[in-house]
Design an enzyme around this catalytic site. Structure first.
Site, PDB file in Angstrom:
ATOM      1  N   TRP A   1       6.694  -9.350 -14.689  1.00 36.23           N
ATOM      2  CA  TRP A   1       5.303  -9.218 -14.255  1.00 36.23           C
ATOM      3  C   TRP A   1       4.789 -10.491 -13.627  1.00 36.23           C
ATOM      4  O   TRP A   1       4.053 -10.443 -12.636  1.00 36.23           O
ATOM      5  CB  TRP A   1       4.409  -8.734 -15.393  1.00 36.23           C
ATOM      6  CG  TRP A   1       4.657  -7.280 -15.679  1.00 36.23           C
ATOM      7  CD1 TRP A   1       5.199  -6.739 -16.806  1.00 36.23           C
ATOM      8  CD2 TRP A   1       4.420  -6.171 -14.790  1.00 36.23           C
ATOM      9  NE1 TRP A   1       5.302  -5.382 -16.673  1.00 36.23           N
ATOM     10  CE2 TRP A   1       4.831  -5.002 -15.455  1.00 36.23           C
ATOM     11  CE3 TRP A   1       3.892  -6.053 -13.498  1.00 36.23           C
ATOM     12  CZ2 TRP A   1       4.739  -3.728 -14.865  1.00 36.23           C
ATOM     13  CZ3 TRP A   1       3.807  -4.792 -12.916  1.00 36.23           C
ATOM     14  CH2 TRP A   1       4.220  -3.654 -13.599  1.00 36.23           C
TER      15      TRP A   1
ATOM     16  N   LYS B   1      -2.198   0.465 -21.792  1.00 40.53           N
ATOM     17  CA  LYS B   1      -1.433   0.005 -22.947  1.00 40.53           C
ATOM     18  C   LYS B   1      -2.293  -0.012 -24.205  1.00 40.53           C
ATOM     19  O   LYS B   1      -2.002   0.704 -25.142  1.00 40.53           O
ATOM     20  CB  LYS B   1      -0.832  -1.364 -22.658  1.00 40.53           C
ATOM     21  CG  LYS B   1       0.407  -1.263 -21.768  1.00 40.53           C
ATOM     22  CD  LYS B   1       0.274  -1.924 -20.433  1.00 40.53           C
ATOM     23  CE  LYS B   1       1.449  -1.588 -19.529  1.00 40.53           C
ATOM     24  NZ  LYS B   1       1.474  -2.407 -18.315  1.00 40.53           N
TER      25      LYS B   1
ATOM     26  N   ASP C   1      -2.926 -12.466 -17.241  1.00 40.79           N
ATOM     27  CA  ASP C   1      -2.666 -11.029 -17.148  1.00 40.79           C
ATOM     28  C   ASP C   1      -2.370 -10.530 -18.556  1.00 40.79           C
ATOM     29  O   ASP C   1      -1.244 -10.611 -19.034  1.00 40.79           O
ATOM     30  CB  ASP C   1      -1.483 -10.772 -16.209  1.00 40.79           C
ATOM     31  CG  ASP C   1      -1.063  -9.304 -16.193  1.00 40.79           C
ATOM     32  OD1 ASP C   1      -1.715  -8.479 -16.877  1.00 40.79           O
ATOM     33  OD2 ASP C   1      -0.075  -8.983 -15.497  1.00 40.79           O
TER      34      ASP C   1
END
Ligand SMILES: *Cc1c(COP(=O)(O)O)cnc(C)c1O
Length: 359
Positions: free
Chosen positions: A101, A195, A171
């Site tokens: 990511w 999530k 993030d």
């Protein structure tokens, strides 16, 4: 039959939330309509948005000099939104590279500003995070960006980087709401919803007030923090159903005891699974122990030839979505807030039994 869904995202939601959404589906708050069908400008929905923001502020202890935005385009849109709002084309932003990511965030940021990689964990196969003092920070950088929890690699920072007066951007897609956090350490926190917050379709952005109003002129208005803040994240039609389910999830988190209770539960879940992995020669997790993720636990079997059988038998036992990310293979169990300890116990029991039969 409900299963224990170990997916990395979209992920499991609390059953209580699904039940309430079903109860209210056809007639939300006596409107004779579902929440999907009411106006986002109408009083009841506006009240919902205020409640959603208040819940998030309360749970995450967001101070009043931070704005809370509800944006679209997922966390991925913020890979562009962050440099567009905080950097000029000439300025440099520091990025910490700890896995899939952060690499995606870096690739996108490179389109908008100069990127300096302040640390790169490729030498460890992205199974570690940099030492706090080893970050090579650029004096006067526009910001420092990092990924507190790498969802695919299962690597998590056990500390918050110290960046002095340079805004720290995180993030937090796969770790937000999993434990208490000190928002004041950050300039910007962003997190996709699928999530720990609710269904997919929403990205929460928590931004320090003084960082608003810096977006460069070409920034799409829906990504401009100041423009979205001014309009209460309703510059255009928001994903109303997602906001509604997110509000139910946040109420559920509060009813469980808030983030401190979540942290206790999440630690217990992660410890139980790592104990099962470390206690056997059959299973293995490659991540350095000091930075193992509480939320995403990758593991491999002694023989990859058994992967398919493991996944099929687990699925038949009601333990689903355990296959690792397509880029790494093996297994991955994601243990977000909605996964109960009973789900992890069922998984570790299954693992023991599978090893007994195949080890
Ligand atoms: C899931 C995830 C993303 C991507 O989120 P989208 O909502 O699909 O854009 C980005 N970063 C991290 C850390 C993630 O876990």
């Amino acid at each position: 039959m409900r299963v224990f869904n170990f997916a990395a995202g979209p992920a499991m939601l609390p059953l209580e939330v699904l039940d309430q959404a079903r109860e209210e589906l056809e007639d939300w708050q006596g409107s004779g309509m579902s929440v999907m069908e009411v106006s986002h400008r109408g009083k009841p929905f506006v009240a919902l948005t205020q409640e959603l923001e208040a819940l998030l502020r309360e749970l995450a202890s967001v101070p009043s000099h931070y704005k809370v935005l509800f944006l679209q385009g997922g966390a991925t849109a913020q890979f562009a939104g962050v440099p567009l709002n905080l950097a000029t084309a000439e300025s440099t932003a520091d990025y910490v590279s700890t896995g899939s990511w952060s690499k995606k965030a870096i690739a996108e940021a490179k389109r908008y500003c100069n990127v300096h990689v302040a640390a790169d964990e490729s030498a460890s196969g992205y199974n570690s995070v940099p030492q706090p003092r080893s970050l090579e920070l650029t004096p006067g950088a526009a910001y420092v960006h990092y990924t507190p929890n790498e969802t695919i690699g299962g690597v998590e920072f056990p500390y918050v980087p110290e960046t002095g007066s340079v805004p720290l951007v995180a993030d937090m897609s796969s770790t937000i709401l999993s434990r208490p956090l000190d928002v004041t350490r950050f300039g910007v926190i962003y997190a996709g919803s699928q999530k720990n917050i609710g269904p997919a379709g929403l990205c929460v952005v928590i931004v320090r007030e003084d960082l608003l109003g810096r977006a460069r002129s070409v920034t799409p208005t829906v990504l401009d923090y100041q423009a979205m803040s001014r309009d209460g994240s309703m510059l255009n039609t928001p994903p109303t159903f997602v906001w509604y389910v997110a509000s139910l999830v946040l109420k559920w988190v509060r009813a469980q005891g808030g983030l401190a209770a979540m942290a206790e539960r999440n630690r217990a879940k992660a410890e139980a699974l790592y104990r099962a992995i470390d206690g056997s020669d059959f299973y293995r997790n490659p991540v350095e122990k000091s930075c193992r993720s509480w939320m995403n636990v990758p593991f491999t079997l002694a023989s990859p030839a058994l992967d398919k059988q493991f996944l099929a038998e687990a699925s038949a036992a009601g333990l689903t979505n355990l296959s690792g990310h397509r880029s790494v293979g093996g297994m991955r169990a994601s243990l977000y807030n909605a996964m109960p300890l009973a789900g992890v116990r069922a998984l570790t029991d299954f693992m023991k039994e599978f090893e007994r039969r195949n080890g």
